[in-house]
Enzyme design. Structure first.
Site, short mmCIF file in Angstrom:
data_model
loop_
_atom_site.label_atom_id
_atom_site.label_comp_id
_atom_site.label_asym_id
_atom_site.label_seq_id
_atom_site.Cartn_x
_atom_site.Cartn_y
_atom_site.Cartn_z
N LYS A 28 -19.05 4.38 16.98
CA LYS A 28 -20.05 3.83 16.05
C LYS A 28 -19.78 4.40 14.67
O LYS A 28 -19.75 5.62 14.49
CB LYS A 28 -21.46 4.17 16.50
N THR A 73 -21.39 2.18 22.01
CA THR A 73 -21.49 2.68 20.63
C THR A 73 -22.96 2.88 20.25
O THR A 73 -23.26 3.76 19.44
CB THR A 73 -20.81 1.71 19.65
N ASP A 74 -23.84 2.10 20.83
CA ASP A 74 -25.27 2.30 20.56
C ASP A 74 -25.73 3.66 21.09
O ASP A 74 -26.57 4.32 20.47
CB ASP A 74 -26.08 1.17 21.20
N PHE A 173 1.55 17.55 -21.99
CA PHE A 173 2.58 17.00 -21.10
C PHE A 173 3.85 16.82 -21.92
O PHE A 173 3.94 15.90 -22.75
CB PHE A 173 2.11 15.68 -20.50
N ARG A 190 -4.21 17.26 -25.28
CA ARG A 190 -4.75 16.00 -24.78
C ARG A 190 -5.99 16.27 -23.94
O ARG A 190 -6.25 17.41 -23.52
CB ARG A 190 -3.72 15.27 -23.92
N GLN A 237 -0.20 18.35 -11.99
CA GLN A 237 0.40 18.96 -10.80
C GLN A 237 0.22 20.48 -10.82
O GLN A 237 -0.11 21.09 -9.79
CB GLN A 237 1.89 18.62 -10.71
N ASN A 263 -5.01 10.84 -12.49
CA ASN A 263 -5.02 11.26 -13.88
C ASN A 263 -5.75 10.18 -14.68
O ASN A 263 -5.22 9.09 -14.91
CB ASN A 263 -3.58 11.44 -14.40
N HIS A 265 -6.61 8.63 -17.68
CA HIS A 265 -6.02 8.69 -19.01
C HIS A 265 -7.04 8.41 -20.10
O HIS A 265 -7.88 7.51 -19.99
CB HIS A 265 -4.88 7.68 -19.12
#
Length: 316
Positions: A28, A73-74, A173, A190, A237, A263, A265
């Site tokens: 479930k 599942t119930d 970067f 940045r 990273q 990332n 941007h």
């Protein structure tokens, strides 16, 4: 959290045609359970979204239409509600109780996976005081938990997703390779922004059942936020690895941690045509496309536990 039929079962040959039953599981998905604990006028709330999936001897159900081993599942849904009546405590501890119940109650259930998302609520402040029984959803992140049962063995994977963080400087970067298709300019200043998704696996020999999962979760979140902030980021990273290394250093009970971090941007908008300068103050926040950084940070010489991670897709 909607996968229903994807994992483990011994291959079984059907008569004559050589077609076999492969890995399978069922259960479930996404049982929303809210537990209110009433201590006089002071109430507390626990809010989970739980998935239960069983693995074991379900050959007859698939091959013969015989439901003698099919725990409805119930029934699994009702078990979640009934176990919540006794209290939840932490999502990890709650899932461990469910795994013990289903593998202990039904001989043919050899294992399974149990997943939870946990939604946090804060008390509403009235005249500066926390209210006894009124709450507002806390929106920083969603807590996650997974318990994978394989016989008597338990793999516990905690985590979080949607932890959105941003810093306005101390990120750059540079030094990346360039070819005729490269247009990105190098920068030493940045915006760095990401949505942190992280999952950490507890070492099986760490006495996991006795751990304070709530306290560890709070401390891991603190470490992730501090390490994102602490130093200059040469790349997402590098920041990811620093975050993972700090968690493992502080918590020997955690065997490994995995990240998925887009990332997000932010591009400086060119305002020259409007007669204005833009000293890194006005940005366009792009929602796509985006870089996607994923990695595991683990301990040297430690064996991988692939079956534990099969319960989650990709890294997170």
């Amino acid at each position: 959290m909607t996968d229903i039929m994807t994992h483990t079962e011994t291959d079984t040959v059907t008569p004559n045609d050589g077609i076999i039953l492969g890995p399978n599981q069922y259960g479930k998905a996404e049982v929303r359970v809210v537990k209110v604990t009433r201590d006089g006028d002071r109430h507390s709330i626990e809010d989970l979204n739980v998935t239960s999936q069983l693995r074991g001897d379900f050959r007859a159900a698939h091959l013969d239409g015989d439901n003698g081993h099919v725990v409805a599942t119930d029934t699994q849904k009702n078990t979640v509600f009934c176990f919540a009546r006794e209290g939840i405590g932490s999502p990890e501890a709650f899932l461990l109780r469910l795994s013990d119940h289903f593998t202990g109650e039904f001989d043919w259930v050899e294992g399974g996976r149990w997943l939870a998302e946990s939604y946090a609520w804060d008390r509403i402040l009235v005249d500066g005081e926390e209210h006894d029984h009124s709450f507002v959803r806390s929106g920083q992140e969603t807590r996650t938990a997974v318990v994978v049962a394989e016989g008597a063995e338990r793999h516990i994977i905690a985590g979080l997703k949607g932890l959105t963080v941003l810093k306005t400087t101390q990120s750059g970067f540079v030094g990346f390779p360039r070819d005729r298709y490269t247009s990105l300019k190098e920068t030493t200043d940045r915006i760095l922004a990401t949505d942190v998704s992280a999952r950490w696996r507890y070492a099986p020999d760490a006495g996991s059942r006795d751990l304070d999962f709530n306290a560890i979760y709070a401390d891991v979140k603190r470490i992730l936020l501090e390490e994102f902030t602490r130093r200059y980021s040469a790349a997402l990273q590098a920041t990811l690895f620093d975050m993972g290394r700090a968690v493992l250093t502080a918590h020997p009970e955690i065997a490994e941690i995995r990240f998925s971090m887009p990332n997000k941007h932010h591009f400086v908008v060119d305002l020259e045509s409007y007669g204005l300068d833009n000293p890194n103050e006005v940005f366009f926040a792009s929602d796509r496309s985006y870089g996607l950084i994923e990695a595991a940070v683990t301990r040297e010489g430690q064996a991988e536990v692939a079956s534990a991670w099969e319960a989650v897709s990709s890294f997170c």
